[in-house]
Scaffold this active site. Structure first.
Site, PDB file in Angstrom:
ATOM      1  N   ARG A  46       0.848  -1.209   0.000  1.00 57.03           N
ATOM      2  CA  ARG A  46       0.000   0.000   0.000  1.00 57.03           C
ATOM      3  C   ARG A  46       0.878   1.252   0.000  1.00 57.03           C
ATOM      4  O   ARG A  46       0.643   2.210  -0.727  1.00 57.03           O
ATOM      5  CB  ARG A  46      -0.946   0.004   1.214  1.00 57.03           C
ATOM      6  N   LYS A 136     -12.304  15.104   3.677  1.00 54.24           N
ATOM      7  CA  LYS A 136     -13.418  14.573   2.889  1.00 54.24           C
ATOM      8  C   LYS A 136     -14.311  13.672   3.729  1.00 54.24           C
ATOM      9  O   LYS A 136     -13.812  12.918   4.570  1.00 54.24           O
ATOM     10  CB  LYS A 136     -12.876  13.763   1.700  1.00 54.24           C
ATOM     11  N   GLU A 177     -19.176  15.291   0.297  1.00 49.54           N
ATOM     12  CA  GLU A 177     -19.400  14.361  -0.813  1.00 49.54           C
ATOM     13  C   GLU A 177     -20.674  13.540  -0.630  1.00 49.54           C
ATOM     14  O   GLU A 177     -20.673  12.542   0.092  1.00 49.54           O
ATOM     15  CB  GLU A 177     -18.217  13.390  -0.963  1.00 49.54           C
ATOM     16  N   LYS A 219     -18.136  17.685  -3.616  1.00 48.72           N
ATOM     17  CA  LYS A 219     -17.735  16.559  -4.469  1.00 48.72           C
ATOM     18  C   LYS A 219     -18.979  15.735  -4.717  1.00 48.72           C
ATOM     19  O   LYS A 219     -19.630  15.294  -3.767  1.00 48.72           O
ATOM     20  CB  LYS A 219     -16.662  15.723  -3.768  1.00 48.72           C
TER      21      LYS A 219
HETATM   22  P1  13P Z   1     -14.135   7.074  -7.474  1.00 45.53           P
HETATM   23  O1  13P Z   1     -13.727   8.164  -8.414  1.00 45.53           O
HETATM   24  O2  13P Z   1     -13.411   5.776  -7.698  1.00 45.53           O
HETATM   25  O3  13P Z   1     -15.617   6.947  -7.373  1.00 45.53           O
HETATM   26  O4  13P Z   1     -13.627   7.510  -6.031  1.00 45.53           O
HETATM   27  C1  13P Z   1     -13.712   8.820  -5.631  1.00 45.53           C
HETATM   28  C2  13P Z   1     -13.953   8.895  -4.184  1.00 45.53           C
HETATM   29  O5  13P Z   1     -13.200   9.490  -3.461  1.00 45.53           O
HETATM   30  C3  13P Z   1     -15.159   8.258  -3.660  1.00 45.53           C
HETATM   31  O6  13P Z   1     -15.332   8.624  -2.330  1.00 45.53           O
END
Ligand code: 13P
Length: 334
Positions: A46, A136, A177, A219
Site C-alpha cells: 500500500r 473529505k 461528498e 464533491k
Molecule cells: P471514485 O472516483 O473511484 O468513485 O472515487 C472517488 C472517491 O473518493 C469516492 O469517495
C-alpha cells in the site's frame, strides 16, 4: 484559520485545469482493488503504491491535491520523507478522508448512513498537525424502488453539515461528498430527482449549521442512468442533466465543484467532464476528484511487474491527470 485562508485553499483545489486525485481507499477497499490485479494487500505494498502515485513526475501540472487515508497520511517515501512533506514540496495539497464508512440505517432497509462524528474534533486537530489542509466525508445514497427514504437523505446531509462545521473550526476546507450510487436499473430522470433532493437537503443543512460556503468544496456524482438501465444516456445528456441539477441547487458562492468517477470508465469520466465544461461558463469551476478513473490503468500496469513497470505506471497516472485537467477546461480532444 480565517475564512480568507479557507477560501484560498478551496480556490487552489479547483485552480484552472487542475483537479484532485483520490487515493483515500480504506484498507478494505484497496484490498479489493489490489485483489482484482493480483497484488497482495500488505502495508508495504500500500505504501509503495501510494508513493508511486504521489511522486509521479510533474503531477502538479494537472493535480492540485490528493486525498489520503489515515494510514497513508502517516507514511513516508522509501527514503523516509513523509508523504505530506513531499506533496507540499511539489505543490500538491494534502487532504484526508475522515469519515468511518457506512452502516445500514436502522428502520430503513436499503439505506445507509455514514459514521464518524464521535471524536471527530480531536481527529481533525491531529490531521492538521500531520499537514492536512482539507478533509473529505462521503455520504452514500442508494437508489431502488424504495430508496432513498427522505429520512436517509436528511440523516446523511445532517452528518455532512456537522462534519463540515467541525472542519472549518479546525481550519480545514471540508469537501462534502454526497454520492448517488450508479447501481440499479433506474433512469436518468430518477437519478436527476434524487440528486436534486439530496443537494437541496445538503445546502439547507450546511446553512443550518453555519457552514461558510466560501470555504467549502462539493464533491458529487454525475446524473447518470443506473448501470443496468435499458436506456443509457449520451455524453451530452449526462452533461446537460448534471449541470442543470447543479445550477438549480448549488449557490454561486461555492468556490468549486469536483466529481467522483463512481464506476464510470476512464473515457466516460473524462468525456462527461469535458462536455460539461464546453457548456460553460458556469457559476463555479467544475473539475475532478477521481479515484478509480485516475488510477485503474496505472494499477493494472504496475501489477504486472512492480519494478519494471514503475516509471511507465507513473506515465499513465500523468496522462490521466492531463486528460482530466484538459476536460476541466473543456479542451480535451478525445
Ligand atoms: P471514485 O472516483 O473511484 O468513485 O472515487 C472517488 C472517491 O473518493 C469516492 O469517495
Amino acid at each position: 484559520m480565517s475564512i480568507e485562508d479557507l477560501e484560498s485553499v478551496a480556490l487552489a483545489m479547483v485552480a484552472p485545469g487542475k483537479g484532485i486525485i483520490a487515493i483515500d481507499e480504506s484498507t478494505n477497499t484497496i484490498k479489493k482493488r489490489f485483489e482484482a490485479v493480483g497484488i497482495e494487500n500488505t502495508e508495504e505494498n500500500r505504501r509503495a503504491y501510494r508513493e508511486l502515485l504521489l511522486t509521479t513526475p510533474n503531477l502538479s501540472e494537472h493535480i492540485s491535491g490528493a486525498i489520503l487515508y489515515d494510514e497513508t497520511i502517516r507514511q513516508s517515501t522509501k527514503d523516509g520523507v513523509p508523504f505530506t512533506q513531499i506533496m507540499k514540496k511539489h505543490g500538491i495539497i494534502p487532504g484526508i478522508k475522515v469519515d468511518k464508512g457506512t452502516v445500514p440505517l436502522a428502520g430503513f432497509p436499503g439505506d445507509v448512513v455514514t459514521e464518524g462524528l464521535d471524536g471527530l474534533r480531536e481527529r481533525l486537530a491531529e490531521y492538521v498537525k500531520l499537514g492536512a489542509q482539507f478533509a473529505k466525508w462521503r455520504a452514500v445514497i442508494n437508489i431502488s424502488e424504495d430508496n432513498p427514504s427522505s429520512t436517509a437523505i436528511e440523516a446523511n446531509t445532517h452528518a455532512l453539515a456537522r462534519y463540515a462545521a467541525l472542519c472549518q473550526e479546525a481550519g480545514l476546507v471540508p469537501m462534502v461528498e454526497p454520492e448517488v450510487i450508479m447501481d440499479g436499473d433506474h433512469s436518468i430522470e430518477v437519478s436527476y430527482e434524487v440528486h436534486e433532493a439530496v443537494l437541496r437537503s445538503l445546502f439547507n443543512a450546511l446553512y443550518e449549521q453555519n457552514v461558510l460556503l466560501e470555504g467549502t468544496i462539493l464533491k458529487v456524482s454525475m446524473v447518470i442512468p443506473g448501470k443496468d438501465a435499458d436506456e443509457q444516456a449520451s455524453v451530452e445528456e449526462v452533461a446537460e442533466a448534471t449541470v442543470r441539477v447543479l445550477k438549480t441547487t448549488v449557490p454561486a458562492t461555492l468556490p468549486g465543484i469536483v466529481f467522483l468517477s463512481g464506476g464510470q470508465t476512464d473515457e466516460q469520466s473524462t468525456a462527461h467532464l469535458n462536455a460539461m465544461n464546453r457548456m460553460g461558463p458556469h457559476p463555479w469551476p467544475l473539475s475532478f476528484s477521481y479515484g478509480r478513473a485516475m488510477q485503474q490503468a496505472a494499477l493494472k500496469l504496475w501489477s504486472k511487474d512492480m519494478k519494471a513497470q514503475y516509471a511507465d505506471a507513473q506515465k499513465v497516472v500523468h496522462a490521466r491527470a492531463k486528460d482530466n485537467g484538459l476536460a476541466a477546461l473543456g479542451q480535451w480532444k478525445g
